[in-house]
Structure formats: C-alpha cells, structure tokens
Design a protein around this motif. Structure first.
Motif, mmCIF file in Angstrom:
data_model
loop_
_atom_site.group_PDB
_atom_site.id
_atom_site.type_symbol
_atom_site.label_atom_id
_atom_site.label_comp_id
_atom_site.label_asym_id
_atom_site.label_seq_id
_atom_site.Cartn_x
_atom_site.Cartn_y
_atom_site.Cartn_z
ATOM 1 N N ASP A 93 0.917 -1.118 0.086
ATOM 2 C CA ASP A 93 0.075 -0.113 -0.159
ATOM 3 C C ASP A 93 0.950 1.282 0.109
ATOM 4 O OD1 ASP A 93 -2.157 1.778 0.310
ATOM 5 O OD2 ASP A 93 -2.195 1.626 2.443
ATOM 6 N N LYS A 94 1.894 1.290 0.719
ATOM 7 C CA LYS A 94 2.953 2.455 0.827
ATOM 8 C C LYS A 94 3.538 2.522 -0.416
ATOM 9 C CE LYS A 94 3.395 2.318 5.744
ATOM 10 N NZ LYS A 94 4.305 1.471 6.932
ATOM 11 N N GLU A 95 4.219 1.332 -0.852
ATOM 12 C CA GLU A 95 4.901 1.373 -2.217
ATOM 13 C C GLU A 95 4.237 1.510 -3.551
ATOM 14 O OE1 GLU A 95 8.435 0.915 -2.529
ATOM 15 O OE2 GLU A 95 8.179 1.103 -0.320
ATOM 16 N N PHE A 96 2.917 1.381 -3.658
ATOM 17 C CA PHE A 96 2.179 1.269 -4.900
ATOM 18 C C PHE A 96 1.130 2.312 -4.959
ATOM 19 C CE2 PHE A 96 4.147 -2.907 -5.194
ATOM 20 C CZ PHE A 96 4.683 -2.854 -6.411
ATOM 21 N N ASP A 97 1.377 3.485 -5.927
ATOM 22 C CA ASP A 97 0.522 4.464 -5.991
ATOM 23 C C ASP A 97 -1.130 4.249 -6.488
ATOM 24 O OD1 ASP A 97 2.335 6.182 -5.187
ATOM 25 O OD2 ASP A 97 3.021 6.981 -7.023
ATOM 26 N N ILE A 98 -0.934 2.917 -7.101
ATOM 27 C CA ILE A 98 -2.360 2.431 -7.720
ATOM 28 C C ILE A 98 -3.052 2.164 -6.445
ATOM 29 C CG2 ILE A 98 -1.260 0.141 -7.778
ATOM 30 C CD1 ILE A 98 -2.773 -0.111 -10.561
ATOM 31 N N LEU A 99 -2.682 1.777 -5.441
ATOM 32 C CA LEU A 99 -3.657 1.349 -4.211
ATOM 33 C C LEU A 99 -4.012 2.594 -3.092
ATOM 34 C CD1 LEU A 99 -1.501 -1.654 -2.968
ATOM 35 C CD2 LEU A 99 -3.475 -1.759 -4.527
ATOM 36 N N LYS A 100 -5.323 2.615 -3.339
ATOM 37 C CA LYS A 100 -5.955 3.840 -2.668
ATOM 38 C C LYS A 100 -7.094 3.246 -1.712
ATOM 39 C CE LYS A 100 -5.359 6.971 -6.555
ATOM 40 N NZ LYS A 100 -3.779 6.508 -6.876
ATOM 41 N N PRO A 101 -6.597 2.431 -0.568
ATOM 42 C CA PRO A 101 -7.644 2.244 0.321
ATOM 43 C C PRO A 101 -8.239 3.221 1.144
ATOM 44 C CG PRO A 101 -5.612 1.474 1.308
ATOM 45 C CD PRO A 101 -5.370 1.971 -0.255
ATOM 46 N N LYS A 102 -9.405 3.199 1.396
ATOM 47 C CA LYS A 102 -10.160 4.116 2.425
ATOM 48 C C LYS A 102 -9.342 3.793 4.121
ATOM 49 C CE LYS A 102 -13.098 5.734 -0.793
ATOM 50 N NZ LYS A 102 -12.089 5.949 -1.834
ATOM 51 N N LYS A 103 -9.606 4.740 4.868
ATOM 52 C CA LYS A 103 -9.279 4.457 6.317
ATOM 53 C C LYS A 103 -10.451 4.782 7.023
ATOM 54 C CE LYS A 103 -4.171 4.375 6.051
ATOM 55 N NZ LYS A 103 -3.234 4.954 6.712
ATOM 56 N N ASN A 104 -10.975 3.780 7.884
ATOM 57 C CA ASN A 104 -12.227 4.162 8.593
ATOM 58 C C ASN A 104 -11.708 4.945 9.972
ATOM 59 O OD1 ASN A 104 -10.842 2.514 10.529
ATOM 60 N ND2 ASN A 104 -12.283 0.496 10.397
ATOM 61 N N ALA A 105 -12.606 5.153 10.661
ATOM 62 C CA ALA A 105 -12.458 6.014 11.922
ATOM 63 C C ALA A 105 -11.223 5.567 12.625
ATOM 64 C CB ALA A 105 -13.633 6.212 12.814
ATOM 65 N N LYS A 106 -10.993 4.439 12.641
ATOM 66 C CA LYS A 106 -9.981 3.776 13.683
ATOM 67 C C LYS A 106 -8.491 4.079 12.938
ATOM 68 C CE LYS A 106 -12.640 0.441 16.354
ATOM 69 N NZ LYS A 106 -12.814 -0.908 16.719
ATOM 70 N N GLY A 107 -8.699 4.305 11.524
ATOM 71 C CA GLY A 107 -7.386 4.235 10.757
ATOM 72 C C GLY A 107 -7.298 3.098 10.275
ATOM 73 N N ASN A 108 -8.034 1.980 10.084
ATOM 74 C CA ASN A 108 -7.857 0.893 9.542
ATOM 75 C C ASN A 108 -7.867 0.888 8.075
ATOM 76 O OD1 ASN A 108 -7.276 -0.384 12.052
ATOM 77 N ND2 ASN A 108 -9.407 -0.940 12.226
ATOM 78 N N ARG A 109 -7.248 0.353 7.231
ATOM 79 C CA ARG A 109 -7.344 0.139 5.863
ATOM 80 C C ARG A 109 -8.671 -0.588 5.565
ATOM 81 N NH1 ARG A 109 -1.954 0.178 6.943
ATOM 82 N NH2 ARG A 109 -0.555 1.717 5.697
#
Length: 110
Positions: A32-48
């Motif tokens: 997730d950090k390495e590839f710009d193509i990945l864009k997960p949302k983060k919930n209120a707790k910060g979980n992907r």
C-alpha cells in the motif's frame, strides 16, 4: 491466483485481503505504501478498507511480484507504462485459470 470478490461487499479489511492472498497483513501494508495504484480508504480507527478495485490491483501486484518475479521497482515501472494492457492480460489469464479449473473438475467427474 484468483480471488473471489463478493458482489455485495464494498470494502474488505486488511485481514480479509491478507488471508485471500495467503500473505501477512504487513506485506499488504507495505505494498500500500509502495504502490500509488492502491488507494484504500481508512475508517475512523485508521484501519485500511480495500475496495474491489484495490483488490484487483493487489491481484495484479501479487501476480507481477510473486508469480512473475518482478522487483518492486520493475513492477512499478510495468504498471505505469502499460497498466491497461497489463490489466487486460491479467484478466484474461484469470479467466483462463477459472475455465481450466472448471474443466479439470468436469474431467474428474467423468
């Protein structure tokens, strides 16, 4: 590697994704950090929370890095240069693998 996506599910947590790929969650976080193509949302707790599109992109990254032996830099370059072409080829390969599995099951039933 073919991951079944539930048509009624909009998001997958990192544990579900890691389990589907049979890898550690830390590898998914790293990608997730390495590839710009990945864009997960983060919930209120910060979980992907990964969308089905993210999961498809992870399948592509997994295919390039784990199955075809690309380096991370090589995979990034490959994705940037020919993302659409690569995705089309990958989808064809996935469909063919599914068909092969179905044919094998039919053959075993004979």
């Amino acid at each position: 590697m073919h991951i079944e996506l539930s048509p009624d599910k909009r998001y997958y947590n990192i544990g579900e994704v890691a389990k589907a790929f049979d890898v550690n969650a830390s590898l998914i976080r790293f990608w997730d950090k390495e590839f710009d193509i990945l864009k997960p949302k983060k919930n209120a707790k910060g979980n992907r929370m990964f969308t089905p599109e993210d999961v498809k992109n992870l399948q592509l990254i997994f295919h390039l890095v784990k199955e075809r032996g690309f380096t991370l830099e090589g995979a990034k370059t490959h994705l940037k240069e020919g993302q659409k072409k690569t995705l089309d080829k990958f989808e064809i390969i996935s469909k063919l693998e599914t068909i092969r599995l179905q044919l094998t099951n039919i053959k075993n039933q004979l």
